[in-house]
Enzyme design. Structure first.
Site, PDB file in Angstrom:
ATOM      1  CD  GLN A  99     -25.674  21.486  24.227  1.00  0.00           C
ATOM      2  OE1 GLN A  99     -24.853  21.835  23.372  1.00  0.00           O
ATOM      3  NE2 GLN A  99     -26.001  20.220  24.404  1.00  0.00           N
ATOM      4  CG  HIS A 111     -27.087  24.914  32.683  1.00  0.00           C
ATOM      5  ND1 HIS A 111     -28.303  24.275  32.789  1.00  0.00           N
ATOM      6  CD2 HIS A 111     -26.235  24.016  32.117  1.00  0.00           C
ATOM      7  CE1 HIS A 111     -28.182  23.045  32.323  1.00  0.00           C
ATOM      8  NE2 HIS A 111     -26.943  22.859  31.900  1.00  0.00           N
ATOM      9  CG  ASN A 134     -21.846  20.591  26.268  1.00  0.00           C
ATOM     10  OD1 ASN A 134     -21.402  19.467  26.055  1.00  0.00           O
ATOM     11  ND2 ASN A 134     -23.127  20.869  26.209  1.00  0.00           N
ATOM     12  NE  ARG A 135     -21.787  15.270  28.109  1.00  0.00           N
ATOM     13  CZ  ARG A 135     -22.947  15.919  28.205  1.00  0.00           C
ATOM     14  NH1 ARG A 135     -23.189  16.974  27.437  1.00  0.00           N
ATOM     15  NH2 ARG A 135     -23.863  15.538  29.078  1.00  0.00           N
ATOM     16  CD  GLU A 165     -27.011  24.575  28.538  1.00  0.00           C
ATOM     17  OE1 GLU A 165     -25.816  24.318  28.681  1.00  0.00           O
ATOM     18  OE2 GLU A 165     -27.881  23.694  28.513  1.00  0.00           O
ATOM     19  CG  ASP A 194     -28.065  17.401  25.926  1.00  0.00           C
ATOM     20  OD1 ASP A 194     -27.617  18.564  25.875  1.00  0.00           O
ATOM     21  OD2 ASP A 194     -27.816  16.602  26.840  1.00  0.00           O
ATOM     22  CG  HIS A 245     -21.699  21.909  32.568  1.00  0.00           C
ATOM     23  ND1 HIS A 245     -21.711  22.443  31.301  1.00  0.00           N
ATOM     24  CD2 HIS A 245     -22.945  21.353  32.726  1.00  0.00           C
ATOM     25  CE1 HIS A 245     -22.886  22.222  30.727  1.00  0.00           C
ATOM     26  NE2 HIS A 245     -23.645  21.560  31.565  1.00  0.00           N
ATOM     27  CE1 TYR A 291     -31.060  23.137  34.573  1.00  0.00           C
ATOM     28  CE2 TYR A 291     -32.462  21.709  33.269  1.00  0.00           C
ATOM     29  CZ  TYR A 291     -31.282  21.934  33.933  1.00  0.00           C
ATOM     30  OH  TYR A 291     -30.311  20.964  33.959  1.00  0.00           O
TER      31      TYR A 291
HETATM   32  C1  GAL Z   1     -26.444  20.587  29.693  1.00  0.00           C
HETATM   33  C2  GAL Z   1     -25.926  19.445  28.882  1.00  0.00           C
HETATM   34  C3  GAL Z   1     -26.675  18.191  29.259  1.00  0.00           C
HETATM   35  C4  GAL Z   1     -26.610  17.960  30.748  1.00  0.00           C
HETATM   36  C5  GAL Z   1     -27.032  19.220  31.483  1.00  0.00           C
HETATM   37  C6  GAL Z   1     -26.862  19.106  32.976  1.00  0.00           C
HETATM   38  O1  GAL Z   1     -25.712  21.733  29.393  1.00  0.00           O
HETATM   39  O2  GAL Z   1     -26.080  19.726  27.514  1.00  0.00           O
HETATM   40  O3  GAL Z   1     -26.157  17.078  28.569  1.00  0.00           O
HETATM   41  O4  GAL Z   1     -25.321  17.587  31.099  1.00  0.00           O
HETATM   42  O5  GAL Z   1     -26.286  20.303  31.063  1.00  0.00           O
HETATM   43  O6  GAL Z   1     -27.602  18.082  33.511  1.00  0.00           O
END
Ligand code: GAL
Length: 373
Positions: free
Chosen positions: A310, A204, A104-105, A338, A276, A130, A206
């Site tokens: 997350q 991460h 994350n950021r 996450e 998010d 990331h 999906y």
């Molecule tokens: C997630 C994040 C999103 C986006 C995604 C990748 O972990 O929360 O904002 O960046 O990764 O596309």
């Protein structure tokens, strides 16, 4: 007669041992998948006793395939991935990857530790996301198939050098995947450093419990055992507020579909164009989050020892990434849970600490468990 019995028992024991070894070998197979910066990339196929299949690759220590049955016994893959390795390196969707050094950021790509300011690559608006463009998700990790395990197991190791993507300290990172016979993916992370540093590690993957590439996840029923979430600004940077979920579209303590309240006129949903956000686990129940998809009956449970998760519902997916079988992964066609620490923690002293000291070993476990209802 006795001699004959003894001989028979010995032969039976040898045959049994051979059969066990054989089935152990068959639990994990390894094939060459590609090459990345001179390192071999493998596809590892783990088959459990239920015949369900988990595929992993050492490129980013990724989960690339989770094949589990629906309530009628029909199996399908329910995670995002690509038909070929080239698809995986052609962009940066983090599908199934272990993300680091900081998942994350981090605001403006800056943080200060012990009076020293560190600068990270900016790759998401004005912020660092990331671990930057060459984070752990895009490295070829070392691969080991441990021998003496009860279930199919694969261990990935990565040595992250001092100042990689701007972070101090040589770090050794292990992600050990176990695929149990009742279809749980257990991820055990182990991290060490030789200098004081910060990190946030997650997976991460999906998920779309209909099957990857089949419709969206708005009908998935979600539970997250969290009374608070981390409020963010329009760049998805925490404001510092841990907001109560009660009375908001962020209350998933009882089941709600992802889509039910997503379009509500609520600041946090507008800032992120959906969900998010990091939910702060209450951590007082065994299972921290669940996802149920009523059509297939597939059910996923998430168990973690981390402070939060997350929940990202695929707002940035736009169909330009073509996944398995030529299927595009369209807007909100997958969701991520996450587990880990909060975004931008190094700049928020009141958030749980993400500092690791030399001599300490960080250990953490996350479980994704699959069944049907
Ligand atoms: C997630 C994040 C999103 C986006 C995604 C990748 O972990 O929360 O904002 O960046 O990764 O596309």
């Amino acid at each position: 007669m006795k001699k004959f019995n003894l001989l028979f028992a010995m032969v039976a024991a040898i045959l049994l041992l051979a059969a066990c070894n054989q089935s152990k070998k068959e639990m994990v197979t390894k094939e060459l998948y590609g090459n990345f910066k001179g390192k071999e990339v493998y596809l590892l196929t783990l088959t459990n006793k239920s015949g369900n299949v988990l595929k992993l690759t050492n490129f980013g220590a990724r989960i690339t395939w989770i094949e589990v049955p629906d309530r009628n016994g029909n199996k399908d893959n329910i995670t995002f991935g690509f038909d070929t390795f080239d698809g995986m390196i052609g962009g940066d969707p983090y599908y199934g990857a272990v993300v680091g050094r900081y998942a994350n950021r981090i605001a403006k790509g800056k943080f200060t530790l012990d009076g020293v300011e560190y600068t990270l690559p900016i790759n998401n608006g004005p912020n660092s996301l990331h671990g930057g463009p060459a984070g752990w998700h895009s490295q070829a990790w070392d691969t080991e198939i441990p021998e003496d395990t009860d279930f199919p197991t694969v261990k990935f190791t990565y040595k992250s050098p001092d100042m990689e993507a701007g972070f101090p300290g040589n770090m050794t990172v292990e992600a050990l995947y176990t695929w149990t016979d009742n279809s749980e993916i257990i991820i055990d992370y182990t991290l060490t450093t030789d200098k004081r540093t910060v990190f946030n590690i997650t997976n991460h993957a999906y998920f779309n419990l209909h099957g990857a590439g089949i419709g969206d996840i708005l009908d998935h029923q979600l539970v997250i055992k969290a009374s608070k979430f981390v409020a963010v600004d329009t760049f998805l940077i925490p404001t510092g507020e841990l907001r109560q979920v009660e009375g908001t579209p962020f209350d998933f303590n009882t089941p709600h579909t992802v889509g039910e309240r997503i379009a509500q006129d609520y600041d946090q949903l507008k800032f992120a164009n959906g969900y998010d956000h990091t939910f702060v686990f209450d951590n007082n129940e065994e299972v921290d989050a669940t996802v149920y998809e009523p059509v297939s009956g597939r059910f996923m449970e998430v168990i973690s020892d981390q402070p939060g998760v997350q929940f990202y519902c695929g707002n940035f997916l736009n169909g330009t990434r073509i996944g398995y079988g030529g299927k595009p992964y369209t807007h909100r066609s997958g969701l991520c849970l996450e587990t880990g620490h909060f975004p931008d923690s190094p700049n928020h002293p009141d958030f749980p600490s993400t500092v690791l000291n030399p001599g300490e070993t960080f250990k953490s476990r996350t479980i994704y468990r699959f069944s049907v209802k």
